[in-house]
Design a protein around this motif. Structure first.
Motif, PDB file in Angstrom:
ATOM      1  N   GLU A   8      33.988 -52.779  28.241  1.00 34.41           N
ATOM      2  CA  GLU A   8      34.132 -53.577  29.478  1.00 34.41           C
ATOM      3  C   GLU A   8      33.591 -52.799  30.676  1.00 34.41           C
ATOM      4  OE1 GLU A   8      34.941 -56.718  31.927  1.00 34.41           O
ATOM      5  OE2 GLU A   8      35.175 -56.714  29.739  1.00 34.41           O
ATOM      6  N   LYS A   9      33.949 -51.518  30.761  1.00 32.58           N
ATOM      7  CA  LYS A   9      33.502 -50.677  31.881  1.00 32.58           C
ATOM      8  C   LYS A   9      31.980 -50.548  31.882  1.00 32.58           C
ATOM      9  CE  LYS A   9      33.700 -45.967  33.562  1.00 32.58           C
ATOM     10  NZ  LYS A   9      33.859 -44.605  33.126  1.00 32.58           N
ATOM     11  N   GLN A  10      31.403 -50.272  30.704  1.00 33.23           N
ATOM     12  CA  GLN A  10      29.958 -50.102  30.640  1.00 33.23           C
ATOM     13  C   GLN A  10      29.228 -51.420  30.861  1.00 33.23           C
ATOM     14  OE1 GLN A  10      28.781 -47.826  27.213  1.00 33.23           O
ATOM     15  NE2 GLN A  10      29.840 -46.005  27.942  1.00 33.23           N
ATOM     16  N   GLY A  11      29.804 -52.513  30.425  1.00 34.06           N
ATOM     17  CA  GLY A  11      29.220 -53.824  30.699  1.00 34.06           C
ATOM     18  C   GLY A  11      29.186 -54.107  32.195  1.00 34.06           C
ATOM     19  N   GLN A  12      30.266 -53.739  32.879  1.00 33.52           N
ATOM     20  CA  GLN A  12      30.331 -53.920  34.336  1.00 33.52           C
ATOM     21  C   GLN A  12      29.292 -53.037  35.031  1.00 33.52           C
ATOM     22  OE1 GLN A  12      32.082 -56.234  35.918  1.00 33.52           O
ATOM     23  NE2 GLN A  12      31.218 -55.597  37.861  1.00 33.52           N
ATOM     24  N   GLN A  13      29.127 -51.805  34.547  1.00 30.82           N
ATOM     25  CA  GLN A  13      28.117 -50.915  35.134  1.00 30.82           C
ATOM     26  C   GLN A  13      26.719 -51.495  34.955  1.00 30.82           C
ATOM     27  OE1 GLN A  13      28.907 -47.307  32.985  1.00 30.82           O
ATOM     28  NE2 GLN A  13      30.354 -46.546  34.515  1.00 30.82           N
ATOM     29  N   MET A  68      12.344 -50.121  33.930  1.00 27.37           N
ATOM     30  CA  MET A  68      13.016 -49.985  32.641  1.00 27.37           C
ATOM     31  C   MET A  68      13.255 -48.523  32.269  1.00 27.37           C
ATOM     32  SD  MET A  68      12.242 -51.962  29.256  1.00 27.37           S
ATOM     33  CE  MET A  68      13.682 -52.352  28.369  1.00 27.37           C
ATOM     34  N   TYR A  69      12.345 -47.665  32.626  1.00 30.08           N
ATOM     35  CA  TYR A  69      12.494 -46.238  32.346  1.00 30.08           C
ATOM     36  C   TYR A  69      12.715 -45.463  33.641  1.00 30.08           C
ATOM     37  CZ  TYR A  69      10.629 -47.959  27.999  1.00 30.08           C
ATOM     38  OH  TYR A  69      10.450 -48.680  26.852  1.00 30.08           O
ATOM     39  N   GLY A  70      13.253 -46.139  34.636  1.00 27.78           N
ATOM     40  CA  GLY A  70      13.471 -45.534  35.942  1.00 27.78           C
ATOM     41  C   GLY A  70      14.667 -44.605  35.975  1.00 27.78           C
ATOM     42  N   SER A  71      14.753 -43.865  37.043  1.00 27.23           N
ATOM     43  CA  SER A  71      15.789 -42.841  37.171  1.00 27.23           C
ATOM     44  C   SER A  71      17.201 -43.428  37.198  1.00 27.23           C
ATOM     45  CB  SER A  71      15.541 -42.009  38.430  1.00 27.23           C
ATOM     46  OG  SER A  71      15.558 -42.831  39.583  1.00 27.23           O
ATOM     47  N   ARG A  72      17.388 -44.565  37.813  1.00 25.32           N
ATOM     48  CA  ARG A  72      18.727 -45.156  37.866  1.00 25.32           C
ATOM     49  C   ARG A  72      19.218 -45.593  36.489  1.00 25.32           C
ATOM     50  NH1 ARG A  72      20.862 -47.108  42.977  1.00 25.32           N
ATOM     51  NH2 ARG A  72      19.491 -46.422  44.634  1.00 25.32           N
ATOM     52  N   PHE A  73      18.336 -46.236  35.728  1.00 26.55           N
ATOM     53  CA  PHE A  73      18.712 -46.694  34.400  1.00 26.55           C
ATOM     54  C   PHE A  73      18.977 -45.501  33.480  1.00 26.55           C
ATOM     55  CE2 PHE A  73      17.859 -48.350  30.112  1.00 26.55           C
ATOM     56  CZ  PHE A  73      18.765 -49.390  30.091  1.00 26.55           C
ATOM     57  N   LYS A  74      18.120 -44.488  33.555  1.00 28.07           N
ATOM     58  CA  LYS A  74      18.309 -43.300  32.724  1.00 28.07           C
ATOM     59  C   LYS A  74      19.636 -42.623  33.025  1.00 28.07           C
ATOM     60  CE  LYS A  74      13.493 -42.006  31.964  1.00 28.07           C
ATOM     61  NZ  LYS A  74      12.455 -41.016  32.279  1.00 28.07           N
ATOM     62  N   ALA A  75      19.952 -42.462  34.294  1.00 28.01           N
ATOM     63  CA  ALA A  75      21.207 -41.803  34.676  1.00 28.01           C
ATOM     64  C   ALA A  75      22.412 -42.596  34.165  1.00 28.01           C
ATOM     65  CB  ALA A  75      21.280 -41.636  36.195  1.00 28.01           C
ATOM     66  N   MET A  76      22.350 -43.918  34.285  1.00 20.10           N
ATOM     67  CA  MET A  76      23.449 -44.756  33.803  1.00 20.10           C
ATOM     68  C   MET A  76      23.603 -44.608  32.297  1.00 20.10           C
ATOM     69  SD  MET A  76      23.944 -48.902  33.989  1.00 20.10           S
ATOM     70  CE  MET A  76      22.603 -49.181  32.838  1.00 20.10           C
ATOM     71  N   ARG A  77      22.509 -44.682  31.561  1.00 19.08           N
ATOM     72  CA  ARG A  77      22.571 -44.603  30.098  1.00 19.08           C
ATOM     73  C   ARG A  77      23.040 -43.230  29.621  1.00 19.08           C
ATOM     74  NH1 ARG A  77      24.338 -47.187  27.506  1.00 19.08           N
ATOM     75  NH2 ARG A  77      23.340 -46.492  25.634  1.00 19.08           N
ATOM     76  N   ILE A  78      22.629 -42.166  30.289  1.00 20.21           N
ATOM     77  CA  ILE A  78      23.080 -40.827  29.920  1.00 20.21           C
ATOM     78  C   ILE A  78      24.587 -40.715  30.113  1.00 20.21           C
ATOM     79  CG2 ILE A  78      23.020 -38.394  30.633  1.00 20.21           C
ATOM     80  CD1 ILE A  78      19.972 -38.816  31.143  1.00 20.21           C
ATOM     81  N   ALA A  79      25.086 -41.186  31.246  1.00 20.99           N
ATOM     82  CA  ALA A  79      26.529 -41.139  31.516  1.00 20.99           C
ATOM     83  C   ALA A  79      27.289 -41.991  30.499  1.00 20.99           C
ATOM     84  CB  ALA A  79      26.810 -41.609  32.938  1.00 20.99           C
ATOM     85  N   GLN A  80      26.760 -43.165  30.186  1.00 17.97           N
ATOM     86  CA  GLN A  80      27.442 -44.037  29.224  1.00 17.97           C
ATOM     87  C   GLN A  80      27.434 -43.420  27.825  1.00 17.97           C
ATOM     88  OE1 GLN A  80      25.524 -47.847  29.644  1.00 17.97           O
ATOM     89  NE2 GLN A  80      26.866 -48.437  31.333  1.00 17.97           N
ATOM     90  N   GLN A  81      26.346 -42.786  27.439  1.00 19.93           N
ATOM     91  CA  GLN A  81      26.285 -42.157  26.116  1.00 19.93           C
ATOM     92  C   GLN A  81      27.286 -41.011  26.022  1.00 19.93           C
ATOM     93  OE1 GLN A  81      24.430 -43.386  23.484  1.00 19.93           O
ATOM     94  NE2 GLN A  81      25.809 -42.021  22.399  1.00 19.93           N
ATOM     95  N   GLU A  83      30.130 -40.883  27.578  1.00 22.33           N
ATOM     96  CA  GLU A  83      31.439 -41.523  27.415  1.00 22.33           C
ATOM     97  C   GLU A  83      31.662 -41.954  25.972  1.00 22.33           C
ATOM     98  OE1 GLU A  83      31.274 -44.720  30.245  1.00 22.33           O
ATOM     99  OE2 GLU A  83      32.302 -43.551  31.778  1.00 22.33           O
ATOM    100  N   VAL A  84      30.648 -42.540  25.352  1.00 20.30           N
ATOM    101  CA  VAL A  84      30.756 -42.980  23.959  1.00 20.30           C
ATOM    102  C   VAL A  84      30.959 -41.778  23.041  1.00 20.30           C
ATOM    103  CG1 VAL A  84      29.477 -44.031  22.043  1.00 20.30           C
ATOM    104  CG2 VAL A  84      29.485 -45.129  24.290  1.00 20.30           C
TER     105      VAL A  84
END
Length: 112
Positions: A8-13, A68-81, A83-84
């Motif tokens: 839920e948290k990552q979906g919201q992000q 798609m490969y921008g800095s904002r998306f990368k930072a979000m995905r790294i943080a989410q990974q 957490e997982v």
């Protein structure tokens, strides 16, 4: 944190990222349209070379930040990974502790 809470948290992000993406894209388009009106041009090709370079530079900067490969998306995905990974690491630790307790209760050592 449970798996459902994490999802839920990552979906919201991700939703917030997409809203920011949409808003920034609209802002870039509005700025381009405003420049075109100010310069009294109908197409980008009619603009003077320096103005086309500015638009190209703005577009590239936007793609580097929001694409798609921008800095904002990368930072979000790294943080989410992270957490997982932490979720599954914590889950493995809990399972190991539970196995150890069960083995000790049954009179065996975990290494037996």
């Amino acid at each position: 944190m449970t798996w459902e809470e994490l999802v839920e948290k990552q979906g919201q992000q991700y939703k917030e990222h997409l809203n920011g993406y949409h808003d920034s894209l609209n802002k870039m388009i509005e700025e381009k349209d405003s420049l075109m009106q100010h310069m009294k041009c109908k197409t980008e090709a009619e603009l003077p070379e320096p103005m086309r370079n500015v638009l190209k530079s703005n577009r590239e900067a936007w793609e580097n930040e929001w694409g798609m490969y921008g800095s904002r998306f990368k930072a979000m995905r790294i943080a989410q990974q992270k957490e997982v990974n932490n979720y599954f690491r914590q889950r493995d630790v809990v399972q190991t502790i539970d196995k150890s307790r069960t083995a000790k209760q049954n009179g065996r050592d975990i290494g037996d």
